[in-house]
Design an enzyme around this catalytic site. Structure first.
Site, PDB file in Angstrom:
ATOM      1  CB  CYS A 152     -30.284  -7.733 -22.030  1.00 22.86           C
ATOM      2  SG  CYS A 152     -30.328  -7.304 -23.774  1.00 22.86           S
TER       3      CYS A 152
ATOM      4  CB  CYS B 106     -27.262  -8.154 -24.294  1.00 25.41           C
ATOM      5  SG  CYS B 106     -28.419  -6.799 -24.225  1.00 25.41           S
ATOM      6  CG  ASP B 107     -26.194 -10.985 -21.519  1.00 25.44           C
ATOM      7  OD1 ASP B 107     -25.313 -10.389 -22.169  1.00 25.44           O
ATOM      8  OD2 ASP B 107     -26.651 -10.560 -20.441  1.00 25.44           O
TER       9      ASP B 107
END
Ligand code: NAP
Length: 306
Positions: A134, A137-138
């Site tokens: 992701c 997200c990261d």
């Protein structure tokens, strides 16, 4: 959470919360079981531009929260708990959760899908240490660094664009020599000067100690083996449905999807499937919410008919 509901919805993504909204408005007592946060896969999308009516650039997390609030306004309940087992043939049906069992007259399966893994040695053990599924997200963990995005579809294209804004360099590594991604991604990809394409690349392994230091691949044209030095890899090779819980309960279609048509009925009476978990030609927010509405309406009719 009570111990009995008219309808239990497994999964709090767009399909699940739309099913809950329609079930609640039909006067049914409805529980949504969600493991993480509302919105499902949509919650990891920074910019949703293809869901009409919410304005360009709506973020998926906020949209998920808003879908939850909408359903709860009409009386739906949410339990943030993991479903660990299902008995879909019992009457009422039994949903076992990390917070205890719940009985439900009807069950709507809306568990969605999750990113597929490549199955490389060390892939699983390096999640969070150089392996991610992701970019939204990261991506921040790789600010100013070099990363590889593996895949050639819409997710790979979207991830490469997110990462190109944060990272010094992004390799887009694909097993063929053309992208599968929609045409709308091509111009922004071309404009991003720090994205380099690695075509015809069969990824064979990760170079890693404590964290990832490189991605190994074979050039399918020349047969030569290479290693790209990277600080992280973002695997973006599609999704698989979250249907492990259904093994032994329902026969699954090829690919692990729940076999259900436009009416969302599964092979089991009182069990409906909505959203990405179902066999369908297009998995998008707009088709997931449509399924949710149909599933709740069908569940209400089924409960009335008994
Ligand atoms: P996808 O469209 O199925 O693409 C998967 C990509 O990964 C393909 O390029 C495929 O290569 C490659 N791949 C698959 N297995 C592989 C393997 N074992 N090794 C190496 N490469 C492999 O998946 P997606 O991009 O995740 O998209 C999933 C769905 O979500 C699609 O319906 C997509 O349209 C939708 N989506 C939409 C948006 C949007 O902007 N609206 C954004 C993200 C996702 P080949 O091309 O060679 O098959």
């Amino acid at each position: 959470m009570k111990n009995q509901y008219d309808v239990a919805v497994i999964g709090g993504g767009p399909a699940g919360y739309t099913a809950a909204l329609y079930a609640a408005r039909a006067g049914l007592d409805v529980l949504v079981l969600e493991m993480l946060s509302p919105g499902g896969q949509m919650a990891t999308t920074p910019q949703v531009d293809n869901y009409p009516g919410v304005g360009l650039g709506a973020d998926g997390y906020t949209l998920g929260e808003s879908m939850q609030q909408n359903a709860e306004h009409f009386g739906a309940e949410t339990a943030f708990a993991e479903v660990t087992a299902l008995d879909l043939r019992a009457d009422p049906k039994i949903v076992t959760t990390s917070d205890g069992p719940v009985a439900a007259g009807a069950v709507i399966l809306a568990m969605g899908a999750s990113p597929r893994k490549l199955g490389l040695p060390g892939e699983e053990s390096h999640i969070g240490r150089g392996v991610s599924y992701c970019a939204t997200c990261d991506g921040m963990f790789y600010k100013g660094k070099t990363v590889a995005v593996l895949g050639g579809g819409n997710t790979a294209a979207a991830d490469a664009l997110v990462l190109a804004k944060l990272c010094e360099k992004v390799y887009l590594v694909h097993r063929r020599d053309t992208l599968r991604a929609d045409a709308s991604y091509l111009a922004p990809l071309k404009a991003a000067e720090n994205i380099e394409y690695v075509w015809n690349a069969q990824v064979t392994g990760l170079e890693a100690g404590d964290s990832v230091t490189g991605v190994q691949y074979t050039d399918k044209v020349s047969g030569a083996a290479h290693t790209l030095p990277v600080d992280g890899v973002f695997v973006a090779i599609g999704r698989a449905p979250n249907t492990a819980l259904l093994e032994g309960q329902l026969e699954l279609a090829p690919g692990g999807y729940v076999a259900a048509g436009e009416d969302t009925h599964t092979a089991l009476p009182g069990v409906f499937a909505a959203g990405d978990v179902r066999t369908k030609p297009l998995r998008q927010i707009v088709t997931a919410v449509a399924d949710g509405a149909v599933a709740a309406t069908e569940a209400a009719a089924w409960l009335r008919s008994r």
